[in-house]
Every structure is written in structure tokens, then in C-alpha cells.
Design an enzyme around this catalytic site. Structure first.
Site, PDB file in Angstrom:
ATOM      1  N   SER A  32     -70.211 -43.117   0.348  1.00  0.00           N
ATOM      2  CA  SER A  32     -71.455 -43.179  -0.432  1.00  0.00           C
ATOM      3  C   SER A  32     -71.210 -43.031  -1.920  1.00  0.00           C
ATOM      4  CB  SER A  32     -72.405 -42.060  -0.005  1.00  0.00           C
ATOM      5  OG  SER A  32     -72.920 -42.312   1.258  1.00  0.00           O
ATOM      6  N   HIS A  91     -74.038 -48.371   0.212  1.00  0.00           N
ATOM      7  CA  HIS A  91     -72.900 -48.978   0.916  1.00  0.00           C
ATOM      8  C   HIS A  91     -73.076 -50.492   0.863  1.00  0.00           C
ATOM      9  CE1 HIS A  91     -71.048 -45.492   3.109  1.00  0.00           C
ATOM     10  NE2 HIS A  91     -72.177 -44.956   2.679  1.00  0.00           N
ATOM     11  N   HIS A 127     -71.868 -45.693  10.307  1.00  0.00           N
ATOM     12  CA  HIS A 127     -72.038 -44.293  10.714  1.00  0.00           C
ATOM     13  C   HIS A 127     -72.679 -44.239  12.097  1.00  0.00           C
ATOM     14  CE1 HIS A 127     -72.296 -44.439   6.295  1.00  0.00           C
ATOM     15  NE2 HIS A 127     -71.718 -43.266   6.296  1.00  0.00           N
ATOM     16  N   TYR A 171     -74.995 -42.227  12.877  1.00  0.00           N
ATOM     17  CA  TYR A 171     -76.460 -42.025  12.746  1.00  0.00           C
ATOM     18  C   TYR A 171     -77.232 -43.330  12.570  1.00  0.00           C
ATOM     19  CZ  TYR A 171     -75.678 -42.280   7.640  1.00  0.00           C
ATOM     20  OH  TYR A 171     -75.315 -42.673   6.392  1.00  0.00           O
ATOM     21  N   GLU A 172     -76.526 -44.421  12.246  1.00  0.00           N
ATOM     22  CA  GLU A 172     -77.212 -45.712  12.146  1.00  0.00           C
ATOM     23  C   GLU A 172     -77.532 -46.271  13.537  1.00  0.00           C
ATOM     24  OE1 GLU A 172     -75.522 -48.369   8.824  1.00  0.00           O
ATOM     25  OE2 GLU A 172     -73.934 -46.906   9.175  1.00  0.00           O
ATOM     26  N   ALA A 209     -68.483 -38.682   0.802  1.00  0.00           N
ATOM     27  CA  ALA A 209     -69.358 -37.727   0.127  1.00  0.00           C
ATOM     28  C   ALA A 209     -69.562 -36.545   1.065  1.00  0.00           C
ATOM     29  CB  ALA A 209     -70.703 -38.385  -0.174  1.00  0.00           C
ATOM     30  N   MET A 255     -70.916 -36.685   7.398  1.00  0.00           N
ATOM     31  CA  MET A 255     -71.369 -37.429   8.584  1.00  0.00           C
ATOM     32  C   MET A 255     -70.472 -38.627   8.896  1.00  0.00           C
ATOM     33  SD  MET A 255     -75.355 -37.631   7.446  1.00  0.00           S
ATOM     34  CE  MET A 255     -76.171 -36.226   6.650  1.00  0.00           C
ATOM     35  N   SER A 256     -69.232 -38.586   8.423  1.00  0.00           N
ATOM     36  CA  SER A 256     -68.365 -39.763   8.634  1.00  0.00           C
ATOM     37  C   SER A 256     -66.919 -39.287   8.796  1.00  0.00           C
ATOM     38  CB  SER A 256     -68.480 -40.697   7.423  1.00  0.00           C
ATOM     39  OG  SER A 256     -67.945 -40.081   6.258  1.00  0.00           O
ATOM     40  N   ASN A 281     -72.849 -32.248  -3.474  1.00  0.00           N
ATOM     41  CA  ASN A 281     -73.942 -31.270  -3.536  1.00  0.00           C
ATOM     42  C   ASN A 281     -73.490 -29.972  -2.881  1.00  0.00           C
ATOM     43  OD1 ASN A 281     -74.335 -33.271  -1.090  1.00  0.00           O
ATOM     44  ND2 ASN A 281     -75.137 -31.291  -0.442  1.00  0.00           N
ATOM     45  N   HIS A 337     -80.430 -38.086  -0.753  1.00  0.00           N
ATOM     46  CA  HIS A 337     -79.394 -39.132  -0.715  1.00  0.00           C
ATOM     47  C   HIS A 337     -79.153 -39.677  -2.126  1.00  0.00           C
ATOM     48  CE1 HIS A 337     -76.809 -42.231   0.872  1.00  0.00           C
ATOM     49  NE2 HIS A 337     -77.580 -43.195   0.414  1.00  0.00           N
TER      50      HIS A 337
HETATM   51  N1  HPA Z   1     -74.303 -32.618   4.490  1.00  0.00           N
HETATM   52  C1  HPA Z   1     -73.852 -33.640   5.253  1.00  0.00           C
HETATM   53  N2  HPA Z   1     -73.419 -34.778   4.751  1.00  0.00           N
HETATM   54  C2  HPA Z   1     -73.382 -34.903   3.420  1.00  0.00           C
HETATM   55  C3  HPA Z   1     -73.813 -33.876   2.557  1.00  0.00           C
HETATM   56  C4  HPA Z   1     -74.304 -32.669   3.121  1.00  0.00           C
HETATM   57  O1  HPA Z   1     -74.711 -31.724   2.426  1.00  0.00           O
HETATM   58  N3  HPA Z   1     -73.664 -34.330   1.282  1.00  0.00           N
HETATM   59  C5  HPA Z   1     -73.124 -35.588   1.385  1.00  0.00           C
HETATM   60  N4  HPA Z   1     -72.957 -35.937   2.663  1.00  0.00           N
END
Ligand code: HPA
Length: 286
Positions: free
Chosen positions: A33, A64, A86, A88-89, A116, A214-215, A238, A250
Site C-alpha cells: 500500500s 494498489h 489480499h 480480505y478481498e 504497510a 494483512m499481507s 501508523n 486507509h
Molecule cells: N493494522 C493492520 N494492517 C495495517 C495497519 C494496521 O494498523 N496499518 C497498515 N496496515
């Protein structure tokens, strides 16, 4: 009955890529990301939309791009995946990791994954780069689940050293030269797509996680299955949930990726150069 196996699908995709770009590079990079602009560094680039490659699904995530780009990073030819799939998609993990299977069929040897992440450990700040030293697979699934095709890898894969000590060493050394403050840590992979609750982050911290995302983990497992050497670089975009009252968005994740892309790009370019000149071959397939 003609069965179209994962092996066949990966071969067909690889044949198409070869037709478009010629011999494939030995080094590949997956851009997460906000990190998609890193592919803009490639010179003499040839780009192929995922939609054109046989058996590739389409990316649905903002930030993406959904292209495979081959070109010169410095003096080294590299293949970059601009955008990933991903779980989750709604994709099964064999779909999520299909681009990695294609790399094996293309003859790639080394893979750099970028992602990310939310920073869990107290010393991690947005913008920090973390070399992933190990992972917690909390997806509740494994990408190697199901019948095993020995042409793709072994049935029972050792994961004692997923992330290559050699490549991690290069990353540390090159970051030092570039004056990039680099850290190491354990990546916890959750399915998403919602971000975590503060209680989940407390749980992850107790379990030994330093960053969360998540990847990456399904791709790293399949890359090892495929005999590739793996480096994974997590960008902290973050602070993980609960650190502040501000919600995680996001947009913030993508913005932090864009901001860090030049630094991470320089680091990747230097690691790629080291891989290219280092005479030690990548370890044999497990
Ligand atoms: N959690 C999960 N996935 C992420 C995060 C997060 O805080 N930041 C970027 N991808």
C-alpha cells in the site's frame, strides 16, 4: 479429463510474461500500500496489466495499481509487482500467492516483500522501516493447505528461517550507509480488512508481535515453498490501535507509504545491487 493444475496455471502465466519481457529477472519485489511509485524508478520499463496475464485476478484495493513491471533498477533487471492480492478481498490464499508461483516458474531466486503495517512496539513510529525477522500467521489458514504438487515444493515445509539472514544483513548494512534508521521485528498477519481493536493489539504484543498487517505472510510462505530467498520490509504507517484516540484510516496508511517511498526505494535499490554482485548463490530450494 484435462485438469488445469496450479502448476499449469503458473506456467501459462509465466510463458505470457516471458513472451512480453523476454528472460525474466532473478530478483522480484512486491510493492504494498502506497509503495507503488517505487516501480517508477525502473528504467527501460515494460509494464503488463494483471488483467492481461492468464489466471491473474484483478486488484480491488485503492493504492494498489495492478501491474507487473520489469526494468532496470540501477544496473540490475528487476521484476516488480505493483499491487498485490489480499485474503480480505475474498481471494483464497492460492490466489493471493499466485504471483509468487509465477515467479518460481520464471526462474526468480530472490524476493523482496514490502508492506504497510501498524506499529505495536513502543519505539516504532510512523515512517520507520522494520526488517521482518519472523512472523505470526494468525490468518487461521496456510497457503500450502490442500494437495501438494512436488513440482512446486515439498509437502512439509520448514519455516525455521523464512526471512533470509543474508538479505537481512544486506538491508542492515545498506540502511546504515544510507543513514536510514532501521529496526527489526516480528510481523503478525491478521485477515483484516478491519483494523484491530485495542484489546487485539494488547494480545498481539503479549504474543511477541512488533508490527501488524494483512499481507506478506502467505507470500513469504509460498516463496519459501518455491525455493526463493525472502526479505520482507515493513513500513510503519501508523501506530497500532489503542495508542491514540485517532481512528486509523486507509488514506493515512497510503499517505505514509507515499511519503516513505523514496527512502524505501533507495534501500531496495541498494539491496538489489548487493544481491546482484554477491557471488554467494541463493540457498537451494527446501
Ligand atoms: N493494522 C493492520 N494492517 C495495517 C495497519 C494496521 O494498523 N496499518 C497498515 N496496515
Amino acid at each position: 479429463m484435462i485438469t488445469h493444475t496450479l502448476f499449469d496455471r503458473a506456467e501459462e502465466a509465466a510463458a505470457y510474461v516471458r513472451e512480453r519481457v523476454g528472460a525474466a529477472p532473478k530478483i522480484a519485489v512486491v510493492l504494498g500500500s502506497g509503495l507503488n511509485p517505487l516501480a517508477d524508478r525502473l528504467e527501460e520499463a515494460v509494464a503488463i496489466d494483471y488483467a492481461e496475464i492468464p489466471h491473474f485476478p484483478a486488484t480491488t484495493v485503492e493504492g494498489h495499481r495492478g501491474r507487473l513491471v520489469v526494468g532496470l533498477l540501477g544496473a540490475t533487471r528487476v521484476l516488480m509487482y505493483q499491487g498485490r492480492f489480499h485474503h480480505y478481498e475474498g481471494h483464497d490464499l492460492d490466489v493471493v500467492t499466485f504471483p509468487i508461483r509465477v515467479l518460481q516458474r520464471l526462474g526468480a531466486r530472490s524476493l523482496i516483500l514490502t508492506a504497510a503495517t501498524g506499529g505495536i512496539r513502543d519505539d516504532l513510529r510512523p515512517g520507520d522501516v522494520v526488517i521482518i525477522s519472523d512472523h505470526l500467521n494468525l490468518l487461521g489458514k496456510n497457503p500450502l493447505f490442500g494437495p501438494n504438487d512436488p513440482r512446486l515444493g515439498v509437502r512439509f515445509l520448514d519455516l525455521g528461517s523464512v526471512y533470509s539472514p543474508r538479505m537481512r544483513g544486506f538491508a542492515v548494512e545498506e540502511a546504515t550507509i544510507l543513514d536510514i534508521d532501521i529496526k527489526a521485528g516480528v510481523y503478525a498477519c491478521l485477515p483484516g480488512p478491519s483494523y484491530e481493536t485495542p484489546a487485539e493489539i494488547r494480545m498481539l504484543r503479549t504474543l511477541g508481535a512488533d508490527v501488524v498487517g494483512m499481507s506478506t505472510v502467505p507470500e513469504a510462505i509460498v516463496a519459501r515453498h518455491a525455493g526463493l530467498e525472502v526479505l520482507a520490509l515493513a513500513l510503519v504507517t501508523n501506530a497500532a490501535a489503542g495508542a491514540t484516540d485517532a481512528p486509523i484510516t486507509h488514506d493515512e496508511v497510503v499517505a505514509a507509504g507515499l511519503e516513505a517511498a523514496p527512502r524505501l526505494g533507495s534501500l531496495i535499490e541498494c539491496v538489489v545491487m548487493r544481491l546482484d554482485i554477491d557471488s554467494e548463490p541463493a540457498p537451494p530450494p527446501p
